[in-house]
Design an enzyme around this catalytic site. Sequence first.
Site, short mmCIF file in Angstrom:
data_model
loop_
_atom_site.label_atom_id
_atom_site.label_comp_id
_atom_site.label_asym_id
_atom_site.label_seq_id
_atom_site.Cartn_x
_atom_site.Cartn_y
_atom_site.Cartn_z
N LYS A 211 55.10 20.48 27.03
CA LYS A 211 56.02 21.38 26.34
C LYS A 211 56.72 22.35 27.28
CE LYS A 211 55.17 20.78 21.61
NZ LYS A 211 53.87 20.06 21.56
N SER B 212 49.60 13.53 26.85
CA SER B 212 50.57 14.63 26.68
C SER B 212 49.98 16.02 26.85
CB SER B 212 51.21 14.53 25.29
OG SER B 212 50.20 14.49 24.29
C1 LIG Z 1 53.57 19.08 20.71
C2 LIG Z 1 52.68 18.03 21.22
C3 LIG Z 1 52.86 16.68 20.87
C4 LIG Z 1 53.93 16.22 19.89
O1 LIG Z 1 55.24 16.55 20.31
P1 LIG Z 1 56.45 16.56 19.26
O2 LIG Z 1 57.65 16.84 20.06
O3 LIG Z 1 56.16 17.63 18.25
O4 LIG Z 1 56.47 15.23 18.60
C5 LIG Z 1 52.02 15.75 21.45
N1 LIG Z 1 51.02 16.11 22.29
C6 LIG Z 1 50.81 17.38 22.63
C7 LIG Z 1 49.69 17.71 23.56
C8 LIG Z 1 51.62 18.41 22.11
O5 LIG Z 1 51.40 19.67 22.45
#
Ligand SMILES: *Cc1c(COP(=O)(O)O)cnc(C)c1O
Length: 330
Positions: free
Chosen positions: A54, A306
């Site tokens: 993010k 992520s």
């Molecule tokens: C926010 C987030 C997501 C999902 O992202 P979106 O853009 O809302 O689809 C996936 N993994 C992690 C660790 C996140 O913080």
Amino acid sequence: MTRAIALVDIRTARERIANKIERTPTVLSQSLSDRAGHPIHLKLEHHQTTGAFKLRGASNAIAALSPQERSRGVVAASTGNHGRALAHAAKLEGMRAVICMSRLVPENKLDAIRRLGAEIRIVGNSQDDAQQEVDRLVAEEGLVMLPPFDHPDIIAGQGTLGLEIMEQVPGTASVLVPLSGGGLAAGVAAAVKGVSPATKVIGISMARGAAMKASLDAGRPVQVEELPTLADSLGGGIGLDNQLTFGMCRGLLDDVILLSEDEIAAGIRHAYAEEREIVEGAGAVGIGALLSGKAKANGPAVLILSGRNIDMGLHRRIVCGDPALTERVA
Ligand SMILES: *Cc1c(COP(=O)(O)O)cnc(C)c1O
């Protein structure tokens, strides 16, 4: 015509944020490759500064603000990682950041944001309640709202991850992307398909409260009940007045897969035991999808890990296989 973010926007974002984020490595997973019969690569984005991707979108959105907007500060509703990223990016620029969140957000995420110097407001039991407080601060204190996913500069920033993947694994046949509001999936899909139109991009959500999947099935943004899940960063709606991510996900994603809590736990456990990586539930869904057989590799694949912002007590119970965990939220 659906409005969308294009490759050129993502390339601009990459130049803007080049010295504000890490270019994270992509590594081959021997154990997953052996199982799948194709090379399976892991994009180690959980090693990003602040522990999740993010920071890419937040840094890009802040870099795009006017001097006047900077002086007013930024505000957002966040389940944690967007708030953390925004707090970090704002602090680097010496700006005020206010983060609004619901009571469901785990304590470890809240603390991390507070430590980064942001002001925190806790309101209600859902993202929508937190969003109402954001709207009030925008109206009454003139703060600039930067939402977690449905914003062109946020999507373009997340898309920089897709550019890196296509450079690190040029011939990849498919990319597995964790999916909630769809900022990550929309940005990554725009970048990946902009470079390589034949590459498949597959979104993965938890079965418990998958708002984007329900919306894609309904053909319009719909609300779903928000439930506790091991993939807490994937919770929350997509917004009934969604402007960008719904249309982009509808146009660009080849499939969406839903995982049970057990399958998410298996992903976290595999990441730890086999890859020696600590990932949160949302970051483990790509591995979980592959292990469960719900996602099948038909060539080289890249799974995006992520984020890693999981409570370590919870992580320990998951890797020890505490059955009460997935039963309680099954
Ligand atoms: C926010 C987030 C997501 C999902 O992202 P979106 O853009 O809302 O689809 C996936 N993994 C992690 C660790 C996140 O913080």
